[in-house]
Scaffold this motif. Sequence first.
Motif, mmCIF file in Angstrom:
data_model
loop_
_atom_site.group_PDB
_atom_site.id
_atom_site.type_symbol
_atom_site.label_atom_id
_atom_site.label_comp_id
_atom_site.label_asym_id
_atom_site.label_seq_id
_atom_site.Cartn_x
_atom_site.Cartn_y
_atom_site.Cartn_z
ATOM 1 N N THR A 193 -13.330 -13.780 29.422
ATOM 2 C CA THR A 193 -13.453 -14.260 30.803
ATOM 3 C C THR A 193 -14.103 -15.640 30.834
ATOM 4 O O THR A 193 -13.717 -16.496 31.627
ATOM 5 C CB THR A 193 -14.320 -13.301 31.632
ATOM 6 O OG1 THR A 193 -15.548 -13.062 30.932
ATOM 7 C CG2 THR A 193 -13.616 -11.993 31.869
ATOM 8 N N VAL A 194 -15.099 -15.828 29.984
ATOM 9 C CA VAL A 194 -15.832 -17.102 29.935
ATOM 10 C C VAL A 194 -14.972 -18.180 29.280
ATOM 11 O O VAL A 194 -14.849 -19.297 29.809
ATOM 12 C CB VAL A 194 -17.163 -16.918 29.168
ATOM 13 C CG1 VAL A 194 -17.818 -18.264 28.853
ATOM 14 C CG2 VAL A 194 -18.108 -16.027 29.976
ATOM 15 N N GLY A 195 -14.342 -17.869 28.148
ATOM 16 C CA GLY A 195 -13.488 -18.852 27.469
ATOM 17 C C GLY A 195 -12.343 -19.321 28.364
ATOM 18 O O GLY A 195 -12.077 -20.524 28.473
ATOM 19 N N GLU A 196 -11.685 -18.356 29.023
ATOM 20 C CA GLU A 196 -10.545 -18.706 29.876
ATOM 21 C C GLU A 196 -10.986 -19.476 31.124
ATOM 22 O O GLU A 196 -10.268 -20.348 31.610
ATOM 23 C CB GLU A 196 -9.783 -17.430 30.276
ATOM 24 C CG GLU A 196 -9.112 -16.726 29.095
ATOM 25 C CD GLU A 196 -7.994 -17.557 28.478
ATOM 26 O OE1 GLU A 196 -7.302 -18.258 29.236
ATOM 27 O OE2 GLU A 196 -7.840 -17.523 27.241
ATOM 28 N N THR A 197 -12.153 -19.130 31.649
ATOM 29 C CA THR A 197 -12.689 -19.887 32.796
ATOM 30 C C THR A 197 -13.042 -21.311 32.367
ATOM 31 O O THR A 197 -12.741 -22.279 33.080
ATOM 32 C CB THR A 197 -13.906 -19.141 33.393
ATOM 33 O OG1 THR A 197 -13.438 -17.952 34.051
ATOM 34 C CG2 THR A 197 -14.654 -20.010 34.403
ATOM 35 N N LEU A 198 -13.669 -21.449 31.193
ATOM 36 C CA LEU A 198 -14.035 -22.785 30.700
ATOM 37 C C LEU A 198 -12.799 -23.653 30.473
ATOM 38 O O LEU A 198 -12.783 -24.846 30.826
ATOM 39 C CB LEU A 198 -14.813 -22.681 29.387
ATOM 40 C CG LEU A 198 -16.295 -22.313 29.495
ATOM 41 C CD1 LEU A 198 -16.859 -22.072 28.099
ATOM 42 C CD2 LEU A 198 -17.087 -23.409 30.213
ATOM 43 N N LYS A 199 -11.732 -23.073 29.891
ATOM 44 C CA LYS A 199 -10.505 -23.848 29.661
ATOM 45 C C LYS A 199 -9.961 -24.403 30.971
ATOM 46 O O LYS A 199 -9.566 -25.566 31.060
ATOM 47 C CB LYS A 199 -9.419 -22.947 29.032
ATOM 48 C CG LYS A 199 -9.550 -22.766 27.540
ATOM 49 C CD LYS A 199 -8.356 -21.934 27.032
ATOM 50 C CE LYS A 199 -8.750 -21.166 25.781
ATOM 51 N NZ LYS A 199 -7.751 -20.135 25.440
ATOM 52 N N ARG A 200 -9.925 -23.537 32.008
ATOM 53 C CA ARG A 200 -9.404 -23.969 33.309
ATOM 54 C C ARG A 200 -10.342 -25.003 33.947
ATOM 55 O O ARG A 200 -9.892 -25.926 34.634
ATOM 56 C CB ARG A 200 -9.214 -22.755 34.219
ATOM 57 C CG ARG A 200 -7.994 -21.917 33.813
ATOM 58 C CD ARG A 200 -8.036 -20.513 34.377
ATOM 59 N NE ARG A 200 -6.833 -19.748 34.059
ATOM 60 C CZ ARG A 200 -6.593 -19.161 32.884
ATOM 61 N NH1 ARG A 200 -7.470 -19.251 31.903
ATOM 62 N NH2 ARG A 200 -5.474 -18.476 32.685
ATOM 63 N N TYR A 201 -11.644 -24.853 33.715
ATOM 64 C CA TYR A 201 -12.600 -25.817 34.261
ATOM 65 C C TYR A 201 -12.363 -27.215 33.659
ATOM 66 O O TYR A 201 -12.270 -28.212 34.393
ATOM 67 C CB TYR A 201 -14.034 -25.348 33.977
ATOM 68 C CG TYR A 201 -15.061 -26.369 34.381
ATOM 69 C CD1 TYR A 201 -15.515 -26.446 35.692
ATOM 70 C CD2 TYR A 201 -15.541 -27.295 33.457
ATOM 71 C CE1 TYR A 201 -16.429 -27.416 36.079
ATOM 72 C CE2 TYR A 201 -16.449 -28.271 33.838
ATOM 73 C CZ TYR A 201 -16.888 -28.324 35.146
ATOM 74 O OH TYR A 201 -17.781 -29.291 35.525
#
Lengths: 181, 181
Positions: A156-164
Amino acid sequence: MQRPPIKHCKNCGHAVVYRLPDDGDTKERAVCPVCNTVHYENPLTVVGTIPAWGDKVLLCKRNIEPRFGKWTLPAGFMELNETVAEGAARETTEEAGAQFEMGEFFSLVNIARVGQVHLFYRAQLLSDQFDPGFETQEARLFTEDEVPWDEIAFRTVGETLKRYFADRSKGQFGIHVFDIT
Amino acid sequence: MQRPPIKHCKNCGHAVVYRLPDDGDTKERAVCPVCNTVHYENPLTVVGTIPAWGDKVLLCKRNIEPRFGKWTLPAGFMELNETVAEGAARETTEEAGAQFEMGEFFSLVNIARVGQVHLFYRAQLLSDQFDPGFETQEARLFTEDEVPWDEIAFRTVGETLKRYFADRSKGQFGIHVFDIT
């Protein structure tokens, strides 16, 4: 779901049985045969922030299980009597001891397999000094290139960071709704 | 919060005590003095849709308490093992028996006072015929002017509908995050 089953009634302590309740519900619940209490098991909400300082984001190295020693955004289970933004701010204070202003809502991530919804807000750091709590070994700022992508605690954190970072490089932040299977 | 307190341990049935757990947690929880199970009480997620048919939306007249006889969007408590969109679709099928395609995420509404987060998706109806379940007396389409604004069951629904019609008249739908106090 890895949650342990409910064995006893939270109201009277008697052993429960899993069955369809009498109210037309179509799902089996833990029902107390003595006091008729129906126990519902519902998804949990995790709330957190993406704290930004210039082109860097704040990550926390976990000092607790699960994923001890891995890096995460400040986030945790939402509590009663708070909004999503209040919970996300509370976690950022508790885990990173950061000074910040809350920004806009950023992501809604479903993890149906474990019965969780994760909600992230953007946040603007007001200082690059942190005072992390006991759950965090270290709080540190990372540019996109510096992020330890292979050492991120949760997808959840990795995918959120990529989109950020993708939105950041476009110069416009959206709201992202996605599922992790 | 109107939820009844936890009186007994869900694991062993012994009476619990409310105290700070031993893991550094800063909130009192129902802790079992016998088997040490800590019982967390977390916010509940309500998921639903705004089903549209031309310039009309589908509302359901409630056949259950609370708010028996009042009008609502199809919505209900999110279950384990589903995404927000899957839960919203399930509630739309259960409460309205509608044929529809899911649309985009529309609103996140905090009601911290009762420990709930409500999440609504837009949906596109594929038929104006409905087959409501036992929770619904009647499912009916309303234009903005026809909506029984004084007979709406929940403020989350009324406030979501207002934002829906406002966006609709602008010709562009956004994502709305707001609190109800």
